[in-house]
Design a protein around this motif. Structure first.
Motif, PDB file in Angstrom:
ATOM      1  N   TYR A  92      41.702  40.507  35.149  1.00 22.07           N
ATOM      2  CA  TYR A  92      42.089  39.169  34.686  1.00 22.07           C
ATOM      3  C   TYR A  92      43.505  39.186  34.146  1.00 22.07           C
ATOM      4  O   TYR A  92      44.351  38.357  34.483  1.00 22.07           O
ATOM      5  CB  TYR A  92      41.101  38.760  33.607  1.00 22.07           C
ATOM      6  N   PHE A  93      43.799  40.168  33.317  1.00 16.55           N
ATOM      7  CA  PHE A  93      45.115  40.208  32.694  1.00 16.55           C
ATOM      8  C   PHE A  93      46.202  40.539  33.706  1.00 16.55           C
ATOM      9  O   PHE A  93      47.296  39.976  33.668  1.00 16.55           O
ATOM     10  CB  PHE A  93      45.119  41.235  31.550  1.00 16.55           C
ATOM     11  N   THR A 127      48.358  37.689  44.134  1.00 12.82           N
ATOM     12  CA  THR A 127      47.083  37.532  43.440  1.00 12.82           C
ATOM     13  C   THR A 127      45.993  37.086  44.400  1.00 12.82           C
ATOM     14  O   THR A 127      44.855  37.553  44.315  1.00 12.82           O
ATOM     15  CB  THR A 127      47.229  36.503  42.318  1.00 12.82           C
ATOM     16  N   VAL A 128      46.364  36.196  45.322  1.00  9.88           N
ATOM     17  CA  VAL A 128      45.362  35.761  46.305  1.00  9.88           C
ATOM     18  C   VAL A 128      44.898  36.957  47.130  1.00  9.88           C
ATOM     19  O   VAL A 128      43.690  37.159  47.341  1.00  9.88           O
ATOM     20  CB  VAL A 128      45.951  34.667  47.219  1.00  9.88           C
ATOM     21  N   PHE A 187      46.082  39.843  36.922  1.00 13.61           N
ATOM     22  CA  PHE A 187      46.254  38.640  37.746  1.00 13.61           C
ATOM     23  C   PHE A 187      47.135  37.648  37.001  1.00 13.61           C
ATOM     24  O   PHE A 187      48.030  37.033  37.578  1.00 13.61           O
ATOM     25  CB  PHE A 187      44.891  37.981  38.033  1.00 13.61           C
ATOM     26  N   TYR A 188      46.845  37.497  35.732  1.00 13.01           N
ATOM     27  CA  TYR A 188      47.619  36.551  34.932  1.00 13.01           C
ATOM     28  C   TYR A 188      49.086  36.929  34.934  1.00 13.01           C
ATOM     29  O   TYR A 188      49.963  36.085  35.155  1.00 13.01           O
ATOM     30  CB  TYR A 188      47.052  36.502  33.513  1.00 13.01           C
ATOM     31  N   SER A 211      39.403  42.267  46.404  1.00 12.96           N
ATOM     32  CA  SER A 211      38.251  42.506  45.510  1.00 12.96           C
ATOM     33  C   SER A 211      36.978  42.072  46.195  1.00 12.96           C
ATOM     34  O   SER A 211      35.924  42.686  46.016  1.00 12.96           O
ATOM     35  CB  SER A 211      38.345  41.706  44.219  1.00 12.96           C
ATOM     36  N   GLN A 270      47.504  28.915  32.862  1.00 14.52           N
ATOM     37  CA  GLN A 270      48.906  29.286  32.835  1.00 14.52           C
ATOM     38  C   GLN A 270      49.781  28.045  32.925  1.00 14.52           C
ATOM     39  O   GLN A 270      50.719  27.872  32.142  1.00 14.52           O
ATOM     40  CB  GLN A 270      49.118  30.196  34.053  1.00 14.52           C
ATOM     41  N   LEU A 276      35.386  34.140  42.697  1.00 18.61           N
ATOM     42  CA  LEU A 276      36.674  34.806  42.511  1.00 18.61           C
ATOM     43  C   LEU A 276      37.823  33.821  42.716  1.00 18.61           C
ATOM     44  O   LEU A 276      38.843  33.907  42.034  1.00 18.61           O
ATOM     45  CB  LEU A 276      36.804  35.990  43.466  1.00 18.61           C
ATOM     46  N   PHE A 277      37.621  32.866  43.636  1.00 21.25           N
ATOM     47  CA  PHE A 277      38.685  31.877  43.780  1.00 21.25           C
ATOM     48  C   PHE A 277      38.722  30.947  42.572  1.00 21.25           C
ATOM     49  O   PHE A 277      39.789  30.485  42.167  1.00 21.25           O
ATOM     50  CB  PHE A 277      38.545  31.122  45.098  1.00 21.25           C
ATOM     51  N   PHE A 291      36.705  43.908  34.509  1.00 20.69           N
ATOM     52  CA  PHE A 291      36.981  42.493  34.734  1.00 20.69           C
ATOM     53  C   PHE A 291      38.167  42.032  33.909  1.00 20.69           C
ATOM     54  O   PHE A 291      39.094  41.400  34.422  1.00 20.69           O
ATOM     55  CB  PHE A 291      35.759  41.650  34.371  1.00 20.69           C
ATOM     56  N   PHE A 292      38.147  42.362  32.631  1.00 14.45           N
ATOM     57  CA  PHE A 292      39.220  41.842  31.806  1.00 14.45           C
ATOM     58  C   PHE A 292      40.569  42.436  32.200  1.00 14.45           C
ATOM     59  O   PHE A 292      41.593  41.750  32.178  1.00 14.45           O
ATOM     60  CB  PHE A 292      38.931  42.082  30.328  1.00 14.45           C
ATOM     61  N   VAL A 313      42.569  39.026  45.141  1.00 21.81           N
ATOM     62  CA  VAL A 313      41.226  38.446  45.089  1.00 21.81           C
ATOM     63  C   VAL A 313      40.476  38.749  46.382  1.00 21.81           C
ATOM     64  O   VAL A 313      39.310  39.152  46.365  1.00 21.81           O
ATOM     65  CB  VAL A 313      41.318  36.927  44.856  1.00 21.81           C
ATOM     66  N   PHE A 348      37.322  30.533  30.187  1.00 24.45           N
ATOM     67  CA  PHE A 348      37.107  31.979  30.324  1.00 24.45           C
ATOM     68  C   PHE A 348      35.654  32.325  30.009  1.00 24.45           C
ATOM     69  O   PHE A 348      35.002  33.065  30.737  1.00 24.45           O
ATOM     70  CB  PHE A 348      38.061  32.715  29.390  1.00 24.45           C
ATOM     71  N   LEU A 379      38.141  32.000  39.631  1.00 21.26           N
ATOM     72  CA  LEU A 379      38.863  32.792  38.627  1.00 21.26           C
ATOM     73  C   LEU A 379      40.364  32.600  38.785  1.00 21.26           C
ATOM     74  O   LEU A 379      41.098  32.388  37.818  1.00 21.26           O
ATOM     75  CB  LEU A 379      38.503  34.267  38.786  1.00 21.26           C
ATOM     76  N   LEU A 380      40.796  32.658  40.038  1.00 24.99           N
ATOM     77  CA  LEU A 380      42.212  32.428  40.312  1.00 24.99           C
ATOM     78  C   LEU A 380      42.621  31.048  39.808  1.00 24.99           C
ATOM     79  O   LEU A 380      43.675  30.882  39.171  1.00 24.99           O
ATOM     80  CB  LEU A 380      42.409  32.527  41.824  1.00 24.99           C
ATOM     81  N   ILE A 437      42.888  30.989  35.983  1.00 20.83           N
ATOM     82  CA  ILE A 437      44.097  31.618  35.458  1.00 20.83           C
ATOM     83  C   ILE A 437      45.306  30.721  35.725  1.00 20.83           C
ATOM     84  O   ILE A 437      46.131  30.474  34.837  1.00 20.83           O
ATOM     85  CB  ILE A 437      44.324  32.999  36.098  1.00 20.83           C
ATOM     86  N   PHE A 493      49.672  30.340  27.224  1.00 22.73           N
ATOM     87  CA  PHE A 493      48.384  30.440  27.930  1.00 22.73           C
ATOM     88  C   PHE A 493      47.216  30.007  27.052  1.00 22.73           C
ATOM     89  O   PHE A 493      47.099  30.436  25.914  1.00 22.73           O
ATOM     90  CB  PHE A 493      48.208  31.902  28.328  1.00 22.73           C
ATOM     91  N   ILE A 516      50.628  36.103  38.294  1.00 22.81           N
ATOM     92  CA  ILE A 516      50.814  34.662  38.499  1.00 22.81           C
ATOM     93  C   ILE A 516      51.991  34.169  37.666  1.00 22.81           C
ATOM     94  O   ILE A 516      52.824  33.379  38.116  1.00 22.81           O
ATOM     95  CB  ILE A 516      49.529  33.902  38.129  1.00 22.81           C
ATOM     96  N   GLN A 517      52.083  34.709  36.459  1.00 25.72           N
ATOM     97  CA  GLN A 517      53.170  34.292  35.582  1.00 25.72           C
ATOM     98  C   GLN A 517      54.524  34.685  36.180  1.00 25.72           C
ATOM     99  O   GLN A 517      55.507  33.965  36.037  1.00 25.72           O
ATOM    100  CB  GLN A 517      52.991  34.949  34.223  1.00 25.72           C
TER     101      GLN A 517
END
Lengths: 489, 532
Positions: free
Chosen positions: A404-405, A419-420, A407-408, A426, B184, B173-174, A400-401, A423, B132, B176-177, B180, B195, A411-412
Motif C-alpha cells: 500500500y505504501f 502501479t497499475v 503504491f502510494y 500481484s 492522494q 486490487l483495482f 499488504f501495508f 497491481v 482504508f 485499492l488502486l 490510493i 493524504f 502514485i505520488q
C-alpha cells in the motif's frame, strides 16, 4: 563525543564479533554451542543498540560513514533477519548431518558486510561492504559441499557475481573519473553544480546500475537467482534472498539518492543534460521494476518446486521494492524500509517452513508433497498460509501495508502506470501463493507426513508470525520512524 | 457507541477464544459460537433502539487515529442504510451457525473460528467510515470464505473457491488502486492537507474531482462492487461458489456477502462520484435489466435446486442495482429493503435446500417428486420462501421489487420507461422458474422409493426457519418499520445527487434539520463555554 560513540556501537559490535567469532570457533573446537550463542548474542546486541538509537532521530557523518538515522533501521532489520535465520538453521544443519561451526562465522561476516553497505558514505566503502557480503554468501551457498546442487549454486553465484562486481567497480571508477570524488556528498555537489564529465558519468551510472541490479536480482539480471536460491542450503537462501537483497537495495537508495535522482532541496539549476540523465534514469528504473514484477511472477506461476517458486517470487518482490526507488522520495524510502521489514518476516518464515519439511536428500520440496499438511502438521500449515497471504498482500498482514505504501509513493511520484502493472502482477501472483494453500488444506495425501520436529525453528516461525501481524495491525510506529529518519536523510 | 464496538468486536473475541478450546470439545465449541453470535444480535438490537431515524447523518461515530502519517483512522459509524444491513448480518449469522450443526461434521473448531471471523469482517465492512479500514474488512472476508468453501464444500470445491477468490481479488486490487489515487488526489489537490482516507472528508471533497478522473475512479470502485454483487456479466463465479459451498456458507454468501457490493455502490460510487454515476447510470441499468432477465432464464433450465436458487440471486440483485442507479429516494430505499429481502428469502431457500440435501444427499430436481405428502411442514415453509422470492404481494419480496421498479420508472436521471417495463417481466419469469421447480419437487407422484422414508422437519429446523418467516411476513405487511430507518439517509444522498445534476434539493426539510443540528450544537457549545 560520548553520544557519537554510542551511535558507532552497532557497527563496532558487528566488527568485533565478525573478527572474534572465528577465533572462538578455533579455540572451542568441540563445543558448537559457544559459537552459536556468541553469534546470537552479537545479533541481539546489534538490535538492541540500533533500536535504542532510533529514539533520537539523530544522525551524523564521519570517517566517510553515516551513523544513526536510517542506518539504525536497516541495521536492526538485518540483524532481525540474521536471528530468524540462525534459529532456523540449527535444526536444518543437524538434519543434513553437516553441522559445522564455520557457518556461524560466515553469518557474522555477511552481516558485517551488509552493515558496512548501510553505513557507507563513499563509493569505496560501499564496495568493500558489497564484497564482504557477497564473498560470505558465495561460501555459504556452497556450504554443504557434499552436495552437487550446493556446489553448483556456489560456483554459479561466484562466477556471475564476480562478473557483476566487475561492472560495479568499473562504474565506480568511471564516476570517480568524471567527478574526481568518491564521497557521495561531494559527487552530489558536483552534479548539482554541473561540474563533471557527462559521458563518463552516464557510462558509470549505467555500469553501477547493472552491478546493483545483479546483486538485487532485478530482471534481466536475475538469471542466477532461481538456481542459486534453489541449490543453496534453504536457510542460507532465506538469509540471502531477504537481508542480502535488502542490503543491495540500501546501496541502491544511497546511489540513486546521491547520483541518479538528486531530488532534494539542493539548487538544481544544472544543465538540461543533467536533468535529462535524471529523468531517463528514473524511467529506466521504472521499466526494470515493471519487468521484474511481471516476469518474476509469471515464471513463479509455472514452478512445481516450492523452493524455486519462492525464489522467483523473491525476484518479483524486488520489483515491488524498486517502486520505492523509482519514486525516490521520503515516502518511497520509508515504504522500502517498511516493505523490507514485512518481507523479512514473511520470506524467512516461508523458507523456514520449507527447510523443516524438506528431506535430507533435497526431496519433498514439490507442491504435491505439501498435500494434507494441515492434517499432519497443522501449525506449519497455519504458519505457511499466513506467510502466503502476506506475500499476496492481503490485509491485515504486513505485506499488504508495505505494498500500500509503495503504491502510494509511486502514485505520488506520477508513476500511475507502474502501479497499475504492479497491481496486475500481484494478481498473477495470487494464483501460485493460493495454490500452495490449496495443497495444504484442501487436498489429502495417501501417505500422510510424519509429525515433524521443529526445535528452535519454531521460535523463528512464531517471531515471524508476530512480526507480520504487528506490522499489519500497528504499522504506525515503523512508518513514522522511517518517515522521520528519511526527512533528515 | 459501546454497542457499536461490541457488535463489531464480540465475534472477533469469540473467534479468538474458540482458538484456545480443545478441539475434541465439539459440542461446547458449537454452542459457544452460537451464544456469541446471539449475544451479538442482542447487542445490535440496542443500536436499533438508540438510532435516531430523523437524523440523516452518520451516528455512533468513532474516530480513533490509527496511522497518523497517512491520516488513516479506525473510523466507524452508521446511518440508516448501514443499520439495516448490519441488523441483517447479526440476524442471519446465528441462523447460519445453527444450520451448521447439521451440515458441518469435520474440523469443527476451524469452521466455527472461520465463521466468527467472517461475521466480524462483514460487520466491519458495513460500518467502516474510512476507505482504508473498509478495504481491510473487505479483503478480510476473502480468507475465511476461501477456507469455508474449500474445506467444507462439495465435490467441485477447489475449482469454485479458487474462482471465487480470484474474481474477488481482481476487482478489489483495482479498488485499492482507486482508494490510493483518490486519497492522494483529494488530500493533496483539493483539501491540500495531505493524504487522507477519512470517509467524511472525501465524501464532501470528491464530487469536485474533474469528470474525466471521476470516470476512471468510478470504474475502479465499481468493477470491484459489480463482481461482488454480481452484476451481469461478472456473475460467473457465483453459481459455482454457491453450489459448492456448505449450506451455512451459501446462506452467508447470498444473505450478506453479495450485499457488500450493492452497499459499496451506494456508499462509495454514488457518494463520491455523483457526476460519473449519472454519466454511466444508463449502461449500468441496462446491465442490471439484462441480469434480471438472463438470471431468470438460466435459472429456469437448471436441474440442480441449489444452482437454480443461485441464479435467482443474479436476477434479484439486478433489481437492487436498478434501484440504486435510479438515484431516487424510493428506488434507493427499495434497493435497501430488497437487499434485506433477498438475504431473508434466498437465505431461507438455501437453508431449505440444505435440509433436504442432508436427508437425501442429492439436489437433483429429477430425483424428487410428490414430497409435499411426506413432508407437509417442509413444503409449507418452502412455499413461503418461494412466494417471498417470487414477489407475492403480502410478503417481503413484493415490497422491494415494487419500490425499485417505481424508482426506476420515476427517475429523472434514467428518464426512460423502458428499464421498468423490461425489468418487470423478470417478476413473471421468477414465477415461472420457481413455481415450475416447486411443482416438480413437491407435487406429482412420489415414484422414487428413496423418498418414501423422508422425515419431516426437526425441532432445530423449525427454530431456524421461524424467525425468518416472521420477518418475511412483517416486511411484507408493514414495511414502514424498516423503510423509516433508511428514509432520511437515502433522501440526503438524493439531495446531493440532484444538487449536482439539476441544482435543486427535492427534500429541503432535511437541510433544515441538519442546520438545526448545527445551531443546536453551536448553542450548546456556547452555553458550555459560558458555563466554564
Amino acid at each position: 563525543m560520548g553520544t557519537e560513540l554510542l551511535y558507532m556501537l552497532p557497527l563496532a559490535i558487528a566488527s568485533f564479533f565478525a573478527i572474534f567469532v572465528p577465533i572462538f570457533d578455533v579455540m572451542s573446537k568441540s563445543n558448537k554451542q559457544v559459537v552459536f550463542y556468541a553469534t546470537l548474542l552479537n545479533f541481539v546486541l546489534i538490535i538492541i543498540s540500533s533500536i535504542n538509537l532510533l529514539v533520537g532521530y539523530y544522525s551524523f557523518y564521519d570517517f566517510s560513514l553515516y551513523f544513526g538515522g536510517y542506518t539504525s533501521i536497516f541495521d536492526s532489520l538485518f540483524s532481525t533477519a540474521a536471528i530468524l535465520t540462525l534459529l532456523g538453521t540449527k535444526q536444518y544443519l543437524d538434519k543434513q548431518e553437516y553441522h559445522y561451526k564455520e557457518f556461524y562465522s560466515l553469518l557474522n561476516l555477511a552481516l558485517l558486510g551488509m552493515m558496512i553497505i548501510n553505513h557507507a558514505g563513499n563509493l569505496l566503502i560501499m564496495f568493500i561492504g558489497i564484497e564482504l557480503m557477497s564473498i560470505s554468501f558465495f561460501v555459504l551457498a556452497g556450504f554443504i559441499r557434499t552436495k552437487l546442487f550446493s556446489i553448483e549454486a556456489s560456483l554459479k553465484y561466484f562466477l556471475l557475481g564476480a562478473f557483476a562486481t566487475g561492472f560495479l567497480v568499473y562504474g565506480m571508477a568511471m564516476i570517480y573519473g568524471s567527478t574526481g570524488e568518491i564521497e557521495f556528498s561531494q559527487i552530489a555537489q558536483k552534479i548539482a553544480t554541473s561540474n563533471f564529465n557527462f559521458a563518463y558519468m552516464a557510462i558509470g551510472m549505467g555500469l553501477i546500475l547493472v552491478g546493483l541490479a545483479f546483486k538485487s536480482s532485478i530482471v534481466p539480471f536475475h538469471q542466477w537467482a532461481p538456481d542459486v536460491y534453489t541449490g543453496a542450503p534453504t536457510n542460507v537462501t532465506s538469509f540471502m534472498s531477504t537481508a542480502g537483497k535488502i542490503a543491495a537495495f540500501v546501496a541502491f537508495i544511497l546511489i540513486t539518492k546521491h547520483l541518479f535522482l538528486p531530488t532534494d532541496k539542493m539548487i538544481f539549476n544544472a544543465l538540461d543534460s543533467t536533468t535529462q540523465i535524471t529523468k531517463s534514469a528514473q524511467f529506466i528504473i521504472a521499466i526494470l521494476s515493471a519487468m521484474t514484477m511481471i516476469i518474476g511472477n509469471i515464471t513463479a506461476l509455472v514452478q512445481t518446486n516450492v523452493k524455486r517458486m519462492l525464489a522467483y517470487s523473491s525476484v518479483a518482490h524486488a520489483g515491488y521494492i524498486l517502486m520505492g526507488i523509482v519514486s525516490s522520495s521520503i515516502n518511497g524510502w520509508a515504504g522500502i524500509s517498511f516493505y523490507a521489514a514485512a518481507y523479512i518476516f514473511m520470506q524467512i518464515g516461508a523458507f523456514t517452513v520449507v527447510s523443516i519439511i524438506e528431506n535430507k536428500d533435497n526431496s519433498r520440496m514439490n507442491l504435491q508433497d505439501y498435500n494434507g499438511l494441515s492434517k499432519s502438521n497443522p501449525f506449519l500449515a497455519f504458519a505457511m498460509s499466513i506467510f502466503m497471504f502476506s506475500l499476496v498482500g492481503l490485509p491485515p498482514f504486513g505485506g499488504f501495508f508495505g505494498k500500500y505504501f509503495l503504491f502510494y509513493s509511486a502514485i505520488q511520484a506520477g508513476y500511475l502506470w507502474l502501479t497499475v502493472l504492479a497491481v496486475i502482477s500481484s494478481l498473477i501472483s495470487v494464483y501460485f501463493y493460493i495454490g500452495l494453500i490449496i495443497n495444504m488444506y484442501f487436498k489429502d495425501q495417501v501417505n500422510p507426513m510424519e509429525k515433524l520436529h521443529l526445535g528452535t525453528a519454531s521460535i523463528s516461525i512464531i517471531i515471524s508470525i508476530i512480526g507480520i501481524l504487528t506490522l499489519g495491525l500497528l504499522p504506525d510506529t515503523l512508518i513514522n520512524t522511517a518517515i522521520k529518519v528519511f526527512t533528515n536523510f | 457507541m459501546t454497542a457499536l464496538l461490541l457488535t463489531l468486536f464480540l465475534p472477533l473475541i469469540g473467534a479468538l477464544l474458540v482458538l484456545f478450546v480443545d478441539k475434541t470439545l465439539e459440542k461446547f465449541i458449537r454452542y459457544f459460537t452460537l451464544g456469541t453470535s446471539i449475544l451479538t444480535f442482542l447487542v445490535s438490537l440496542a443500536l436499533l433502539f438508540a438510532f435516531d431515524p430523523n437524523n440523516p447523518n452518520i451516528q455512533f461515530y468513532i474516530n480513533q487515529i490509527w496511522i497518523s502519517s497517512l491520516d488513516t483512522g479506525f473510523r466507524i459509524g452508521m446511518d440508516g442504510m448501514s443499520l439495516l444491513i448490519v441488523m441483517l448480518t447479526t440476524f442471519l449469522s446465528p441462523i447460519a451457525i445453527l444450520a451448521s450443526f447439521d451440515s458441518i461434521h469435520h474440523r469443527q473448531k476451524e469452521y466455527y473460528f472461520m465463521i466468527l471471523i467472517l461475521q466480524f469482517a462483514m460487520t466491519g465492512v458495513f460500518i467502516a467510515m474510512d476507505t482504508f479500514l473498509f478495504y481491510i474488512f473487505w479483503e478480510l472476508i476473502l480468507i475465511p470464505m476461501y477456507f469455508i468453501i474449500g474445506i467444507w464444500g462439495g465435490k467441485n470445491k477447489i475449482y469454485a473457491t479458487v474462482k471465487f477468490f480470484i474474481f474477488t481479488i481482481v476487482g478489489s486490487l483495482f479498488m485499492l488502486l482507486g482508494i490510493i489515487w483518490l486519497s492522494q488526489y483529494v488530500g493533496n489537490h483539493i483539501l491540500t492537507t495531505g493524504f487522507t482516507t477519512d470517509y467524511l472528508l472525501i465524501k464532501d471533497a470528491a464530487p469536485s474531482i474533474p469528470l474525466n478522473y471521476q470516470a476512471w475512479l468510478f470504474w475502479a470502485f465499481a468493477v470491484s462492487f459489480f463482481i461482488k454483487v454480481p452484476l451481469f456479466p461478472f456473475h460467473t463465479w457465483l453459481p459455482d461458489a454457491h453450489t459448492e459451498a456448505p449450506t451455512p456458507g451459501s446462506v452467508i454468501l447470498a444473505g450478506v456477502l453479495l450485499k457488500m457490493g450493492t452497499y459499496g455502490l451506494i456508499r462509495f460510487n454514488l457518494e463520491f462520484f455523483p457526476q460519473a454515476s449519472m454519466e454511466f447510470s444508463s449502461i449500468i441499468s441496462w446491465l442490471a435489466v439484462v441480469g434480471i432477465i438472463y438470471g431468470a432464464l438460466v435459472a429456469a433450465i437448471q436441474t440442480d435446486i441449489k444452482r437454480l436458487v443461485a441464479y435467482s440471486s443474479v436476477s434479484h440483485l439486478g433489481f437492487v442495482v436498478l434501484g440504486i442507479f435510479s438515484m431516487t429516494a424510493i428506488g434507493l430505499q427499495g434497493a435497501i429493503i430488497q437487499m434485506v429481502n433477498h438475504g431473508l428469502s434466498t437465505g431461507m431457500l438455501f437453508l431449505l435446500v440444505g435440509m433436504i440435501y442432508e436427508r437425501r444427499h442429492t439436489r437433483d430436481i429429477a430425483e424428487y417428486g410428490g414430497i409435499a405428502r411426506i413432508m407437509p411442514v417442509y413444503a409449507t415453509f418452502f412455499a413461503i420462501a418461494m412466494f417471498s422470492s417470487v414477489g407475492l404481494p403480502g410478503l417481503n419480496g413484493f415490497v422491494g421489487e415494487y419500490m425499485t421498479l417505481i424508482g426506476a420508472f420515476t427517475s429523472p436521471i434514467l428518464n426512460n420507461w423502458a428499464y421498468t417495463i423490461v425489468a418487470a417481466t423478470g417478476v413473471i419469469f421468477a414465477a415461472v422458474y420457481l413455481l415450475w421447480m416447486f411443482q416438480r419437487v413437491f407435487f406429482g407422484t412420489n415414484d422414487n422409493p428413496a423418498n418414501h422414508t423422508l422425515k419431516d422437519l426437526t425441532k432445530r429446523e423449525w427454530t431456524i426457519l421461524i424467525p425468518i418467516v416472521i420477518f418475511i411476513v412483517w416486511i411484507g405487511i408493514y414495511p414502514s418499520t424498516f423503510t423509516n430507518i433508511s428514509e432520511n439517509s437515502t433522501r440526503k444522498l438524493v439531495n446531493k445527487i440532484e444538487q449536482v445534476k439539476f441544482n435543486r434539493t427535492p427534500y429541503p426539510e432535511l437541510d433544515k434539520y441538519i442546520d438545526n443540528l448545527k445551531t443546536d450544537k453551536s448553542v450548546q457549545n456556547k452555553q458550555n463555554n459560558n458555563g466554564k
